[in-house]
Design a protein around this motif. Structure first.
Motif, mmCIF file in Angstrom:
data_model
loop_
_atom_site.group_PDB
_atom_site.id
_atom_site.type_symbol
_atom_site.label_atom_id
_atom_site.label_comp_id
_atom_site.label_asym_id
_atom_site.label_seq_id
_atom_site.Cartn_x
_atom_site.Cartn_y
_atom_site.Cartn_z
ATOM 1 N N VAL A 73 0.693 -1.338 0.064
ATOM 2 C CA VAL A 73 0.073 0.207 -0.068
ATOM 3 C C VAL A 73 0.770 1.133 -0.209
ATOM 4 O O VAL A 73 1.620 1.333 0.695
ATOM 5 C CB VAL A 73 -1.062 0.083 1.300
ATOM 6 C CG1 VAL A 73 -1.715 1.358 1.343
ATOM 7 C CG2 VAL A 73 -1.895 -1.204 1.206
ATOM 8 N N VAL A 74 0.712 1.894 -1.027
ATOM 9 C CA VAL A 74 1.735 3.175 -1.141
ATOM 10 C C VAL A 74 1.102 4.390 -0.238
ATOM 11 O O VAL A 74 -0.132 4.652 -0.661
ATOM 12 C CB VAL A 74 1.846 3.572 -2.761
ATOM 13 C CG1 VAL A 74 2.753 4.734 -2.643
ATOM 14 C CG2 VAL A 74 2.745 2.293 -3.402
ATOM 15 N N LEU A 75 1.946 4.959 0.463
ATOM 16 C CA LEU A 75 1.336 6.118 1.324
ATOM 17 C C LEU A 75 2.145 7.339 1.107
ATOM 18 O O LEU A 75 3.522 7.381 0.854
ATOM 19 C CB LEU A 75 1.566 5.766 2.825
ATOM 20 C CG LEU A 75 0.757 4.534 3.114
ATOM 21 C CD1 LEU A 75 0.933 4.260 4.422
ATOM 22 C CD2 LEU A 75 -1.045 4.913 2.757
ATOM 23 N N ALA A 83 -4.433 9.948 8.454
ATOM 24 C CA ALA A 83 -4.812 8.759 9.482
ATOM 25 C C ALA A 83 -5.489 9.374 10.675
ATOM 26 O O ALA A 83 -6.299 8.843 11.206
ATOM 27 C CB ALA A 83 -3.561 7.984 9.543
ATOM 28 N N ASN A 84 -4.857 10.419 11.280
ATOM 29 C CA ASN A 84 -5.404 11.380 12.501
ATOM 30 C C ASN A 84 -4.886 12.770 12.433
ATOM 31 O O ASN A 84 -3.840 12.861 13.071
ATOM 32 C CB ASN A 84 -4.962 10.427 13.464
ATOM 33 C CG ASN A 84 -5.847 10.868 14.766
ATOM 34 O OD1 ASN A 84 -6.003 12.273 15.061
ATOM 35 N ND2 ASN A 84 -6.355 9.954 15.547
ATOM 36 N N LYS A 87 -3.701 14.232 15.872
ATOM 37 C CA LYS A 87 -2.590 13.592 16.629
ATOM 38 C C LYS A 87 -1.337 13.836 16.068
ATOM 39 O O LYS A 87 -0.300 13.997 16.682
ATOM 40 C CB LYS A 87 -2.938 12.080 16.641
ATOM 41 C CG LYS A 87 -3.792 11.363 17.627
ATOM 42 C CD LYS A 87 -3.750 9.878 17.558
ATOM 43 C CE LYS A 87 -4.540 9.152 18.567
ATOM 44 N NZ LYS A 87 -4.020 9.785 20.150
ATOM 45 N N THR A 88 -1.199 14.196 14.620
ATOM 46 C CA THR A 88 -0.071 14.572 14.236
ATOM 47 C C THR A 88 0.093 16.068 14.261
ATOM 48 O O THR A 88 1.367 16.303 14.082
ATOM 49 C CB THR A 88 -0.251 14.249 12.359
ATOM 50 O OG1 THR A 88 -1.340 15.029 11.993
ATOM 51 C CG2 THR A 88 -0.324 12.769 12.185
ATOM 52 N N GLN A 89 -0.640 16.746 14.874
ATOM 53 C CA GLN A 89 -0.419 18.271 15.053
ATOM 54 C C GLN A 89 -0.578 18.654 16.435
ATOM 55 O O GLN A 89 -0.554 19.785 16.670
ATOM 56 C CB GLN A 89 -1.328 19.064 14.203
ATOM 57 C CG GLN A 89 -0.808 18.692 12.642
ATOM 58 C CD GLN A 89 -1.999 19.694 11.839
ATOM 59 O OE1 GLN A 89 -3.086 19.545 12.068
ATOM 60 N NE2 GLN A 89 -1.346 20.555 11.135
ATOM 61 N N GLU A 147 4.007 7.735 17.018
ATOM 62 C CA GLU A 147 3.204 8.114 18.254
ATOM 63 C C GLU A 147 4.423 7.830 19.399
ATOM 64 O O GLU A 147 4.783 6.667 19.666
ATOM 65 C CB GLU A 147 1.904 7.543 18.468
ATOM 66 C CG GLU A 147 1.472 8.323 19.788
ATOM 67 C CD GLU A 147 -0.079 7.762 19.874
ATOM 68 O OE1 GLU A 147 -0.824 8.673 19.534
ATOM 69 O OE2 GLU A 147 -0.482 6.573 20.169
ATOM 70 N N TYR A 148 4.763 8.825 19.786
ATOM 71 C CA TYR A 148 5.817 8.854 20.950
ATOM 72 C C TYR A 148 5.122 9.232 22.482
ATOM 73 O O TYR A 148 4.075 9.944 22.341
ATOM 74 C CB TYR A 148 6.801 9.662 20.794
ATOM 75 C CG TYR A 148 7.897 9.295 19.735
ATOM 76 C CD1 TYR A 148 8.975 8.670 19.675
ATOM 77 C CD2 TYR A 148 7.567 9.970 18.409
ATOM 78 C CE1 TYR A 148 9.713 8.219 18.811
ATOM 79 C CE2 TYR A 148 8.192 9.609 17.357
ATOM 80 C CZ TYR A 148 9.408 8.809 17.438
ATOM 81 O OH TYR A 148 10.247 8.590 16.413
#
Length: 332
Positions: A73-75, A83-84, A87-89, A147-148
């Protein structure tokens, strides 16, 4: 001007504070190139198509998740954000805890958090609240598709984002062969513990990171410079280095070494326990020496409550030993 590697916001409760993430570490490591020993030509690495063998330019490379053998699956980077998006920001603080409760083994890598928008008041408010309560914020943050776990820690006027390890990333120490059980069964007596405590007190100093320096780097650069001046730069010296090691069966006269170390700190001398090897004795001789050391200790012991000599405290042998992360950093 420092460049943010990530932009988003700190979130706690209903409060959002726009921030940027900046690297707080700058590793000072010597850089070595890999060479072909036959003609000392640099070794290069190239990206190529494993099916055709053709070189591939960076702009032609995409990310792919292999869900079956040979099927992907190419992303895109936008997919990773899609995706979310929140959460990424967002550095989402979910709990506030005491910094001292976080064991040193959990700390991984520090970053700086700095305000990027107009909500500088919110940044200052969070920083001050953490200082006054002596708490840190436990948060989740997504950086580069992962995610950390993290801790938001006040340090002076800046907020640190300390990346933490998840519990499953920490190996158990159960299989390590470390001393267990009663101290008496291990041969440790009260006199040795008291002498060791006095040594710790004599070497105690205020934390001052400017006192510590990578001396091995200096030694290595000195060796490199000597090789340059000698003109022998093409051939490494592969002769083995002899390092003396203590024989496992010998009994170490710990009390005598502790006593000399305490006396050295009282004179303001640096204690280098790793370069001065304790004398080896038979068990019978060690027992006799311990009895003599007890008498000497009584003569050398200062009055109870007396402070160690006010000489300059020696620096520990390593900064890792001097500062377990998460245990000595202050929040105020």
């Amino acid at each position: 001007m420092a460049r943010a590697i990530w932009k988003g916001s700190i979130s706690f409760g209903l409060v959002n504070i726009p921030v940027g993430l900046f690297s707080a570490a700058s590793p000072d490591e010597l850089s070595f190139r890999q060479l072909d020993k036959r003609n000392l030509s640099p070794i290069g690495y190239k990206k190529y198509n494993k099916n055709t063998g053709d070189d591939v330019e960076s702009e032609e490379i995409v990310k792919g998740y292999e869900y079956e053998s040979g099927h992907y699956v190419v992303l895109s980077d936008e997919d990773l954000r899609r995706a979310n998006p929140e959460k990424t920001q967002t550095v989402e603080i979910t709990d506030f805890v005491d910094l001292d409760e976080i064991e040193a083994v959990y700390f991984d890598k520090p970053y700086y958090l700095a305000p990027t928008g107009k909500n500088r008041k919110g940044y200052a408010l969070l920083r001050e609240a953490l200082k006054r309560t002596r708490k840190v914020g436990i948060a989740k943050v997504v950086i580069r598709s992962r995610e950390y776990l993290s801790a938001v820690v006040p340090q002076g006027d800046v907020l640190l984002l300390e990346i933490l390890r998840y519990p499953h990333e920490i190996r158990s120490a159960d299989d390590l062969e470390v001393p267990h059980g009663d101290l008496k069964d291990l041969g440790v007596n009260d006199r040795e513990i008291e002498m060791a405590e006095r040594l710790v007190e004599g070497m105690t100093a205020e934390w001052d990171p400017s006192r510590y320096h990578d001396s091995y780097r200096d030694d290595l650069m000195q060796l490199i410079q000597a090789r340059i001046e000698s003109g022998n730069t093409d051939h490494p010296d592969e002769s083995p280095v002899e390092v003396s090691e203590a024989e496992g069966g010998d009994v170490i006269d710990i009390m005598a070494l502790l006593k000399r170390s305490v006396e050295a700190t009282g004179r303001g001398e640096r204690v280098a326990a790793d370069t001065e090897r304790a004398p080896r004795k038979s068990k019978k001789a060690a027992a006799a020496a311990e009895s003599d050391a007890d008498a000497d200790e009584a003569d050398a012991r200062p009055a109870r409550g007396a402070k160690p000599a006010a000489a300059a405290a020696p620096a520990p042998r390593s900064t890792a030993a001097a500062k377990p992360r998460g245990k000595q950093r202050k929040t105020a």
